[in-house]
Design an enzyme around this catalytic site. Structure first.
Site, PDB file in Angstrom:
ATOM      1  N   CYS A  86       0.850  -1.186   0.000  1.00  0.00           N
ATOM      2  CA  CYS A  86       0.000   0.000   0.000  1.00  0.00           C
ATOM      3  C   CYS A  86       0.884   1.234   0.000  1.00  0.00           C
ATOM      4  O   CYS A  86       1.893   1.275   0.706  1.00  0.00           O
ATOM      5  CB  CYS A  86      -0.891  -0.010   1.246  1.00  0.00           C
ATOM      6  N   HIS A 134      -8.993  -3.942  -2.355  1.00  0.00           N
ATOM      7  CA  HIS A 134      -8.069  -3.115  -1.575  1.00  0.00           C
ATOM      8  C   HIS A 134      -8.505  -1.649  -1.600  1.00  0.00           C
ATOM      9  O   HIS A 134      -8.599  -1.004  -0.547  1.00  0.00           O
ATOM     10  CB  HIS A 134      -6.659  -3.277  -2.158  1.00  0.00           C
ATOM     11  N   GLU A 135      -8.778  -1.128  -2.796  1.00  0.00           N
ATOM     12  CA  GLU A 135      -9.160   0.284  -2.913  1.00  0.00           C
ATOM     13  C   GLU A 135     -10.532   0.542  -2.287  1.00  0.00           C
ATOM     14  O   GLU A 135     -10.742   1.574  -1.644  1.00  0.00           O
ATOM     15  CB  GLU A 135      -9.124   0.749  -4.371  1.00  0.00           C
ATOM     16  N   HIS A 169     -10.195   0.947   1.396  1.00  0.00           N
ATOM     17  CA  HIS A 169      -9.730   2.279   1.793  1.00  0.00           C
ATOM     18  C   HIS A 169     -10.908   3.215   2.027  1.00  0.00           C
ATOM     19  O   HIS A 169     -10.927   3.972   2.998  1.00  0.00           O
ATOM     20  CB  HIS A 169      -8.822   2.879   0.716  1.00  0.00           C
TER      21      HIS A 169
END
Length: 195
Positions: free
Chosen positions: A104, A146-147, A150
Site C-alpha cells: 500500500c 483493496h481500494e 480504503h
C-alpha cells in the site's frame, strides 16, 4: 496513434497520507458534486499514483475523504485495467479466497500476505456521472477490494492475521517514515509492491 489525454498528465502529485493518519481510518463520504473539482481530484490521483509507482489509489490516501479511487492494474493474464470509480459499491467478492502479497502506498515499502477473493465486481460512476461496472479477477480483483476497503476506512494491515500481523506491526515500527513521526502526509512516497 493514441487518442485522448493520458490520465494524470495534467494532474499534480499530492502528498500521501500514511498509516496512522485518521483520514485512512474513517469511512469516506459520497461525492455529490460531479464538477470540475472532482475531475481535478481524479487527475491528481492518477498523477500521484504513477509518481509513487502504485497500481491503485483511493482519495483518502491524498487526504480527501471522498468515495473515489483510480487504478491502472494488470490481472493475472497481464491484461491492463485502467480507470476510476466514483461512489463505488462492492457488489460481489467471491470465488476462491487466496492469500497473496499486498502492499500500500500508505505503508511505503512494506507488504504482507493478505486474503482476498479472486473475483470482484464494483459498480459506481465516472467523473461525469455515467454509470460504470468494473469486473476484476486475480490480482485486479485484489486491487478493487483493496481500494474499496480504503473508502470504508480499512487498510490491508487490518486484514492481516496471525504471525503475519505481528511481523507487519514490527516492520511498521521500524520503518523510517514511522520512526520519524511522519504519520499523516508524506510527499511522493512509494515502495515495492505498493498499491
Amino acid at each position: 496513434m493514441r487518442h485522448g489525454s493520458i490520465p494524470g498528465a495534467h494532474g499534480r502529485v499530492r502528498p500521501l497520507s500514511l498509516l496512522g493518519d485518521p483520514v485512512l481510518h474513517t469511512r469516506c463520504e459520497d461525492v455529490t458534486d460531479f464538477g470540475p473539482e472532482l475531475a481535478r481530484l481524479v487527475e491528481d490521483m492518477f498523477a500521484t499514483m504513477y509518481a509513487a509507482q502504485g497500481v491503485g489509489l483511493a482519495a483518502n490516501q491524498v487526504g480527501e475523504p471522498l468515495r473515489v479511487f483510480v487504478y491502472d492494474c494488470p490481472d493475472d493474464e497481464d491484461v491492463r485495467h485502467l480507470g476510476h470509480v466514483v461512489n463505488p459499491r462492492l457488489v460481489a467478492a467471491d470465488g476462491i479466497v487466496l492469500r497473496g502479497p499486498e502492499g500500500c502506498l500508505s505503508l511505503p515499502g512494506l507488504e504482507a500476505g493478505t486474503e482476498r477473493h479472486d473475483h470482484a465486481v464494483v459498480e459506481g460512476f465516472t467523473v461525469t456521472g455515467e454509470p460504470v461496472t468494473v469486473h476484476g479477477t486475480g490480482f485486479f480483483a485484489r486491487c478493487l477490494q483493496h481500494e474499496y476497503d480504503h473508502l470504508e476506512g480499512t487498510v490491508y494491515a487490518d486484514r492481516v492475521t496471525g504471525w503475519r500481523k505481528g511481523r507487519l506491526a514490527r516492520q511498521v515500527a521500524r520503518a523510517a517514515w514511522h520512526r520519524q513521526g511522519t504519520h499523516g502526509r508524506a510527499a511522493e512516497r512509494g515502495g515495492a509492491g505498493a498499491r
